[in-house]
Scaffold this motif. Sequence first.
Motif, PDB file in Angstrom:
ATOM      1  N   PRO A 172      11.711-102.828   0.622  1.00 55.55           N
ATOM      2  CA  PRO A 172      12.666-102.364   0.504  1.00 55.55           C
ATOM      3  C   PRO A 172      12.331-101.194  -0.971  1.00 55.55           C
ATOM      4  CG  PRO A 172      13.701-104.305   0.435  1.00 55.55           C
ATOM      5  CD  PRO A 172      11.923-104.262   0.654  1.00 55.55           C
ATOM      6  N   TYR A 173      11.621-101.201  -1.647  1.00 54.66           N
ATOM      7  CA  TYR A 173      11.234-100.451  -2.864  1.00 54.66           C
ATOM      8  C   TYR A 173      10.564 -98.993  -2.589  1.00 54.66           C
ATOM      9  CZ  TYR A 173      12.902-103.864  -6.543  1.00 54.66           C
ATOM     10  OH  TYR A 173      13.425-104.646  -7.354  1.00 54.66           O
ATOM     11  N   TYR A 174       9.497 -99.429  -1.514  1.00 53.57           N
ATOM     12  CA  TYR A 174       8.326 -98.283  -1.194  1.00 53.57           C
ATOM     13  C   TYR A 174       9.509 -97.627  -0.518  1.00 53.57           C
ATOM     14  CZ  TYR A 174       7.118-101.067   2.701  1.00 53.57           C
ATOM     15  OH  TYR A 174       6.643-101.564   4.404  1.00 53.57           O
ATOM     16  N   ILE A 175      10.409 -97.972   0.499  1.00 54.10           N
ATOM     17  CA  ILE A 175      11.210 -97.077   1.586  1.00 54.10           C
ATOM     18  C   ILE A 175      12.308 -96.652   0.555  1.00 54.10           C
ATOM     19  CG2 ILE A 175      12.986 -97.832   3.101  1.00 54.10           C
ATOM     20  CD1 ILE A 175      10.334 -98.072   4.695  1.00 54.10           C
ATOM     21  N   THR A 176      12.814 -96.650   0.158  1.00 53.43           N
ATOM     22  CA  THR A 176      13.790 -96.539  -0.804  1.00 53.43           C
ATOM     23  C   THR A 176      13.295 -95.329  -1.804  1.00 53.43           C
ATOM     24  OG1 THR A 176      15.330 -98.100  -2.172  1.00 53.43           O
ATOM     25  CG2 THR A 176      15.241 -96.751  -3.394  1.00 53.43           C
ATOM     26  N   PHE A 177      12.275 -95.344  -2.589  1.00 50.68           N
ATOM     27  CA  PHE A 177      11.263 -94.492  -2.585  1.00 50.68           C
ATOM     28  C   PHE A 177      10.739 -92.396  -2.105  1.00 50.68           C
ATOM     29  CE2 PHE A 177       7.307 -91.886  -3.989  1.00 50.68           C
ATOM     30  CZ  PHE A 177       7.525 -91.382  -5.146  1.00 50.68           C
ATOM     31  N   ILE A 178      10.585 -93.303  -1.090  1.00 51.97           N
ATOM     32  CA  ILE A 178      10.201 -92.280   0.687  1.00 51.97           C
ATOM     33  C   ILE A 178      11.615 -91.616   0.659  1.00 51.97           C
ATOM     34  CG2 ILE A 178       9.527 -92.141   3.059  1.00 51.97           C
ATOM     35  CD1 ILE A 178       7.424 -94.673   2.098  1.00 51.97           C
ATOM     36  N   VAL A 179      12.125 -92.597   0.941  1.00 53.94           N
ATOM     37  CA  VAL A 179      14.287 -91.990   1.450  1.00 53.94           C
ATOM     38  C   VAL A 179      14.815 -91.317   0.346  1.00 53.94           C
ATOM     39  CG1 VAL A 179      16.360 -92.257   2.508  1.00 53.94           C
ATOM     40  CG2 VAL A 179      14.596 -93.970   3.560  1.00 53.94           C
ATOM     41  N   SER A 180      14.334 -91.537  -0.667  1.00 55.82           N
ATOM     42  CA  SER A 180      14.794 -90.750  -1.897  1.00 55.82           C
ATOM     43  C   SER A 180      14.307 -89.844  -1.845  1.00 55.82           C
ATOM     44  CB  SER A 180      14.946 -91.039  -3.394  1.00 55.82           C
ATOM     45  OG  SER A 180      15.556 -92.314  -3.262  1.00 55.82           O
ATOM     46  N   VAL A 181      12.876 -89.375  -2.023  1.00 56.62           N
ATOM     47  CA  VAL A 181      12.232 -88.313  -1.870  1.00 56.62           C
ATOM     48  C   VAL A 181      12.203 -87.358  -0.972  1.00 56.62           C
ATOM     49  CG1 VAL A 181       9.303 -86.971  -1.970  1.00 56.62           C
ATOM     50  CG2 VAL A 181      10.217 -89.625  -3.599  1.00 56.62           C
ATOM     51  N   ILE A 182      12.288 -87.731   0.335  1.00 61.34           N
ATOM     52  CA  ILE A 182      12.341 -87.126   1.868  1.00 61.34           C
ATOM     53  C   ILE A 182      13.900 -86.150   1.335  1.00 61.34           C
ATOM     54  CG2 ILE A 182      12.781 -86.507   4.030  1.00 61.34           C
ATOM     55  CD1 ILE A 182      10.243 -89.179   4.343  1.00 61.34           C
ATOM     56  N   LEU A 183      15.006 -87.317   1.185  1.00 62.61           N
ATOM     57  CA  LEU A 183      16.653 -86.460   1.267  1.00 62.61           C
ATOM     58  C   LEU A 183      16.119 -85.041  -0.127  1.00 62.61           C
ATOM     59  CD1 LEU A 183      18.398 -89.418   1.379  1.00 62.61           C
ATOM     60  CD2 LEU A 183      18.024 -88.487   3.092  1.00 62.61           C
ATOM     61  N   MET A 184      15.984 -85.886  -1.525  1.00 59.51           N
ATOM     62  CA  MET A 184      15.913 -84.537  -2.060  1.00 59.51           C
ATOM     63  C   MET A 184      14.928 -83.562  -2.122  1.00 59.51           C
ATOM     64  SD  MET A 184      15.000 -87.372  -5.614  1.00 59.51           S
ATOM     65  CE  MET A 184      15.623 -89.516  -5.415  1.00 59.51           C
ATOM     66  N   SER A 185      14.222 -83.278  -1.209  1.00 58.58           N
ATOM     67  CA  SER A 185      13.416 -82.707  -1.066  1.00 58.58           C
ATOM     68  C   SER A 185      14.330 -81.716   0.011  1.00 58.58           C
ATOM     69  CB  SER A 185      11.903 -82.853  -0.432  1.00 58.58           C
ATOM     70  OG  SER A 185      10.776 -83.059  -0.425  1.00 58.58           O
ATOM     71  N   VAL A 186      14.671 -82.283   1.293  1.00 55.25           N
ATOM     72  CA  VAL A 186      15.375 -81.344   2.448  1.00 55.25           C
ATOM     73  C   VAL A 186      16.952 -81.146   1.995  1.00 55.25           C
ATOM     74  CG1 VAL A 186      16.643 -82.083   4.445  1.00 55.25           C
ATOM     75  CG2 VAL A 186      14.663 -83.553   4.456  1.00 55.25           C
ATOM     76  N   LEU A 187      17.211 -81.476   0.956  1.00 55.71           N
ATOM     77  CA  LEU A 187      18.514 -80.805  -0.275  1.00 55.71           C
ATOM     78  C   LEU A 187      18.121 -80.098  -1.078  1.00 55.71           C
ATOM     79  CD1 LEU A 187      21.354 -81.085  -0.619  1.00 55.71           C
ATOM     80  CD2 LEU A 187      20.364 -82.257  -3.302  1.00 55.71           C
ATOM     81  N   HIS A 188      16.640 -79.156  -1.655  1.00 56.95           N
ATOM     82  CA  HIS A 188      16.366 -78.765  -2.085  1.00 56.95           C
ATOM     83  C   HIS A 188      16.352 -77.242  -0.938  1.00 56.95           C
ATOM     84  CE1 HIS A 188      14.227 -76.021  -4.789  1.00 56.95           C
ATOM     85  NE2 HIS A 188      13.084 -75.644  -3.921  1.00 56.95           N
ATOM     86  N   LEU A 189      15.739 -78.250   0.203  1.00 59.19           N
ATOM     87  CA  LEU A 189      15.141 -76.893   0.994  1.00 59.19           C
ATOM     88  C   LEU A 189      16.586 -76.422   1.302  1.00 59.19           C
ATOM     89  CD1 LEU A 189      12.620 -78.105   3.520  1.00 59.19           C
ATOM     90  CD2 LEU A 189      12.467 -76.692   1.199  1.00 59.19           C
ATOM     91  N   PHE A 190      17.831 -76.835   1.293  1.00 63.93           N
ATOM     92  CA  PHE A 190      19.005 -76.328   1.892  1.00 63.93           C
ATOM     93  C   PHE A 190      19.118 -75.618   1.413  1.00 63.93           C
ATOM     94  CE2 PHE A 190      23.719 -77.598   2.128  1.00 63.93           C
ATOM     95  CZ  PHE A 190      23.951 -77.024   3.126  1.00 63.93           C
ATOM     96  N   VAL A 191      19.779 -75.906   0.135  1.00 63.86           N
ATOM     97  CA  VAL A 191      20.271 -75.061  -0.914  1.00 63.86           C
ATOM     98  C   VAL A 191      19.643 -73.967  -0.976  1.00 63.86           C
ATOM     99  CG1 VAL A 191      20.776 -74.587  -3.418  1.00 63.86           C
ATOM    100  CG2 VAL A 191      21.315 -77.202  -1.834  1.00 63.86           C
TER     101      VAL A 191
END
Length: 295
Positions: free
Chosen positions: A143-162
């Motif tokens: 759960p710890y490393y999946i949380t980090f990976i998913v969070s980084v991916i979503l943050m990157s996608v949001l940055h590109l989206f904006v």
Amino acid sequence: MSEVSQFLMQLVNGINAGSIYALIALGYTMVYGIAKLINFAHGDIIMVGAYVCLFAISSFNLPVWLAIILSIIVCALLGIVVEKVAYKPLRSASRISLLITAIGVSYFLQSLFQLLFSANPRPFPTIINLPALTIGSISISAPYYITFIVSVILMSVLHLFVQKTKVGKAMRAVSEDSQAAQLMGINIDKTISITFAVGSALAAVAGILYCSSYPMVNPYLGSLPGIKAFIAAVLGGIGSIPGAVLGGFILGIIEALTKAYISSQLSDAIVFTVLIIMLVFKPSGILGKNVKEKV
């Protein structure tokens, strides 16, 4: 375990918590940047997302991936409904009226879910069945490393989206000057609704990831993480997406190190002390901009 290994393990704990705070803080900072509203009900969207995922898996036997998608959709729609019903009629009202309304919506959601499901905590099912990751003498649970990976991916996608999409550019335009954006043909209402939907969808993911690490759900689940995510947004510079991410990770690491080396009972107090210090010496936050408002 050596002192170095213990320190690194606390860093891992801090990054895990910081990833969740950053995801939640993104919702705060997006809404504030566009609508100039501190949406204190945002933390309770985390709780709603966790409950939807819980019942989708345990009561309706949906696959985990479908339960997560359903949770994201429900929270995104809830974010839109809350904006339309509670905030849109008060858009031209004073900031304090909006703030009081946001607090009222937060208490309404907590009371509603307590009435529907009682205040008793419910166990959250295990949704991440992967082996632990071993790096040297440190073992990191899934759960710890999946949380980090998913969070980084979503943050990157949001940055590109904006930055890259038409809707994202509309969000930035409304954030800079809503009246000028409207004159340029941008639909303000639609843009604000999309912002609430995106922020609430991120909160749903944060709620599921939070319950994966701390597998209990109750109607007050999102209160403290929501407040800490707000502190993270202020710390990084509310209104700044990179600032929300930076603030989330900094706050998570401070909290983890405080619990390990000072006192677990004082961790929340130190987190709020960090907020006070930031507001005194740099109220705009680490990456925020000083904006002067005409009275």
